[in-house]
Design a protein around this motif. Structure first.
Motif, PDB file in Angstrom:
ATOM      1  N   UNK A 187       0.881  -1.232  -0.041  1.00 11.86           N
ATOM      2  CA  UNK A 187      -0.229  -0.149  -0.173  1.00 11.86           C
ATOM      3  C   UNK A 187       0.942   1.139   0.107  1.00 11.86           C
ATOM      4  N   UNK A 188       1.956   1.430   0.578  1.00  9.38           N
ATOM      5  CA  UNK A 188       2.730   2.614   1.065  1.00  9.38           C
ATOM      6  C   UNK A 188       3.781   2.477   0.118  1.00  9.38           C
ATOM      7  N   UNK A 189       4.368   1.190  -0.462  1.00  7.48           N
ATOM      8  CA  UNK A 189       5.536   1.063  -1.322  1.00  7.48           C
ATOM      9  C   UNK A 189       5.395   1.209  -2.851  1.00  7.48           C
ATOM     10  N   UNK A 190       4.272   0.599  -3.241  1.00  9.66           N
ATOM     11  CA  UNK A 190       4.247   0.581  -4.711  1.00  9.66           C
ATOM     12  C   UNK A 190       4.298   1.974  -5.334  1.00  9.66           C
ATOM     13  N   UNK A 191       3.761   2.996  -4.536  1.00  9.81           N
ATOM     14  CA  UNK A 191       3.922   4.500  -5.341  1.00  9.81           C
ATOM     15  C   UNK A 191       5.177   4.974  -5.552  1.00  9.81           C
ATOM     16  N   UNK A 192       6.181   4.575  -4.574  1.00  8.85           N
ATOM     17  CA  UNK A 192       7.593   4.913  -4.770  1.00  8.85           C
ATOM     18  C   UNK A 192       8.096   4.544  -6.010  1.00  8.85           C
ATOM     19  N   UNK A 193       7.616   3.367  -6.442  1.00  6.58           N
ATOM     20  CA  UNK A 193       8.383   2.574  -7.721  1.00  6.58           C
ATOM     21  C   UNK A 193       7.847   3.121  -8.993  1.00  6.58           C
ATOM     22  N   UNK A 194       6.367   3.525  -8.943  1.00  2.28           N
ATOM     23  CA  UNK A 194       5.759   4.000 -10.066  1.00  2.28           C
ATOM     24  C   UNK A 194       6.001   5.504 -10.466  1.00  2.28           C
ATOM     25  N   UNK A 195       6.344   6.099  -9.404  1.00  2.00           N
ATOM     26  CA  UNK A 195       6.630   7.658  -9.849  1.00  2.00           C
ATOM     27  C   UNK A 195       7.274   8.227 -11.159  1.00  2.00           C
ATOM     28  N   UNK A 196       8.678   7.533 -11.307  1.00  2.00           N
ATOM     29  CA  UNK A 196       9.169   7.767 -12.531  1.00  2.00           C
ATOM     30  C   UNK A 196       8.369   7.661 -13.867  1.00  2.00           C
ATOM     31  N   UNK A 197       7.907   6.343 -13.968  1.00  2.00           N
ATOM     32  CA  UNK A 197       7.477   5.735 -15.113  1.00  2.00           C
ATOM     33  C   UNK A 197       5.804   6.089 -15.237  1.00  2.00           C
ATOM     34  N   UNK A 198       5.216   6.735 -14.149  1.00  2.00           N
ATOM     35  CA  UNK A 198       3.745   7.110 -14.449  1.00  2.00           C
ATOM     36  C   UNK A 198       3.823   8.661 -14.310  1.00  2.00           C
TER      37      UNK A 198
END
Length: 527
Positions: free
Chosen positions: A54-65
């Motif tokens: 819930x709190x981690x996936x956002x940090x990975x998608x920031x650059x590509x999304x």
């Protein structure tokens, strides 16, 4: 008059009976550690994976999304922070209800909620849809997270409880590794674009990544559905026979022996209080009884300990969570600096390199076209390094805690964390930066696990989940504030957030002496 005499005689008889929690500790020891506990550990692992996603996936998608969702740095910060807003809103009520109605129902509904909101999250087409769903996912996470450690601790015998609770910290490290591997396998596949209903819904690699991450909440939902309620909660709630049935079930599954051979035939122990004798199953009565229990939370000693642990948790999560969630962005910055210049430089010089962090990543020939920055393999490898380091540190802490105790270990961990944070200024390579930041996060993670261990052991069973929820509210406020302040402090100077982290660690080290020692206070078993 006769009723009063009977009541006094009954109370006198109960006072001569053994403490129910001591009897329960003996029963858990007889059940041993076996297949049932492995199932419980797997359920806990899946729940940790679900809540961490819930709190981690956002940090990975920031650059590509960033192009698909039209995000700048401030919007990225809010996307990282918004799950904590949802958690803060319901945490105190969840803790109260978990102590009232049990652990199992909230673990089931919480993980089901994470699964449903995860599917909606993966379908998001706009930034505002994603951030609203993320907030509700934070609510579902809070429902589940409040009971994970409490449920686990109440099934484990005293001799293994410290190590098993610290194993939850190891699960968090493994969660980072697994989520990093999943991101590395899916996010770089930019050719994964699916158009549905004439382009009304566009599915990109980051949408698929969010879909795949929902598998953990679904597994947790299934696993907890097959597990019984905590015997410690049942016993403290006055359901002695049900608690005994659960213990017989555990005994049978772990030892393979018939249920009838369980040595304890009846819970002949004192009833905790009169309310447990009179308790009815209706909702209103349970709420009233729970308010009666909550008043004990305001005892002088309990309040003092709660304030102390809340303060330490606030600092711990404000520093750990923001650094962990911003770490992929920091790593991407350093990685792009090296790719653009062909060499590494001092930490501050690389951190001040902003060319690849803005949404103005446009094509030179077509300046109006946004091109998302796809994180390279180094970013994912660094994230896995962070998880592996945390796994090792928590594992070492789980061994050392029996030799040096909780307080001394937390003191050493905090001093080490402060030293690593201050040393970042002298680094001049991506490898040095990766290891130091990994060490900082690992130290903070071990510290958080040790604090959680103390928390679940020093508070009585009927107050445990509520106390945990209050502490987590304060911790989530720290996480929210840390994620918002980190980029602001970074603008003041590259070392400002890290020196702030160092000072915060020293502050925690200075108050360790005042923490209670759970092993000395609970020699006969946890309350």
């Amino acid at each position: 008059m006769n009723a009063n005499i009977e009541s006094q005689n009954e109370d006198a008889e109960n006072s001569e009976l053994p403490d129910p929690m001591i009897v329960l500790e003996e029963a858990l020891t007889l059940c041993k550690f076996g297949k049932f506990h492995l199932r419980l550990l797997f359920a806990s692992f899946c729940a940790i994976m679900a809540t961490f996603s819930v709190v981690t996936t956002s940090s990975f998608i920031l650059p590509i999304a960033e192009c698909d969702l039209n995000m700048d740095m401030m919007l990225k910060g809010w996307l990282n922070s918004i799950p904590f807003v949802g958690q803060i809103g319901v945490s105190v009520f969840v803790g109260f209800l978990v102590d009232t109605f049990g652990r199992r129902i909230f673990l089931i509904t919480g993980n089901l909620g994470i699964f449903i909101t995860g599917l909606l999250e993966g379908t998001s087409q706009t930034y505002w849809m994603l951030i609203i769903v993320k907030m509700f996912q934070g609510v579902a996470m809070s429902v589940a997270y409040a009971a994970i450690s409490t449920m686990l601790s109440e099934f484990i015998q005293k001799e293994l409880r410290d190590r098993i609770l610290l194993l939850l910290g190891a699960f968090m490290s493994i969660a980072i590794i697994v989520l990093s591997l999943m991101a590395w396998a899916i996010l770089p596949q930019t050719q994964l674009n699916i158009s549905l209903w004439n382009g009304y819904i566009e599915i990109h690699s980051w949408n698929i990544y969010l879909y795949v991450c929902t598998i953990w909440s679904f597994l947790a939902f299934i696993m907890y559905y097959t597990l019984p309620e905590s015997p410690k909660f049942l016993l403290s709630d006055g359901h002695n026979e049900k608690a005994l049935d659960v213990l017989k079930y555990i005994y049978h599954e772990n030892t393979g022996k018939p249920i009838g051979t369980f040595p304890i035939k009846h819970f002949e122990c004192g009833i905790p209080n009169k309310l447990d004798r009179d308790k009815k199953s209706n909702f209103k009565k349970q709420i009233v009884n729970s308010f009666f229990e909550v008043k004990h939370l305001f005892d002088k000693v309990v309040v003092y300990r709660l304030i102390l642990i809340c303060g330490m948790t606030f600092i711990c999560l404000a520093t750990y969570t923001c650094l962990r969630l911003w770490y992929p962005q920091i790593s991407t910055t350093v990685e792009h600096y090296y790719n653009d210049h062909g060499y590494s430089s001092r930490f501050c010089e690389m951190m001040n390199y902003r060319n690849n962090q803005s949404i103005s990543n446009a094509d030179v020939t077509h300046p109006d076209i946004c091109e998302p920055q796809v994180s390279g393999s180094e970013t994912y490898m660094n994230s896995m390094l962070l998880g592996i380091t945390g796994l090792v540190f928590v594992g070492v802490a789980s061994i050392l805690v029996h030799w040096v105790g909780h307080r001394l270990l937390i003191f050493v961990v905090q001093l080490s964390c402060a030293a690593c944070a201050s040393s970042l200024y002298y680094t001049n390579s991506s490898t040095q930066i990766a290891f130091l930041i990994s060490f900082i996060c690992a130290f903070m993670q071990a510290n958080g696990s040790l604090q959680s261990n103390i928390l679940v052991r020093i508070f009585p069973t009927k107050l445990r989940a509520l106390a945990l929820s209050i502490v987590m509210i304060v911790g989530r406020l720290g996480s929210l504030l840390g994620n918002i302040l980190f980029p602001i402090l970074l603008e003041k100077g590259c070392m400002v957030p890290f020196l702030t982290l160092s000072v915060a660690s020293l502050c925690q080290a200075s108050v360790v002496y005042f923490l209670p020692d759970p092993n000395k206070e609970n020699k006969s078993g946890d309350k």
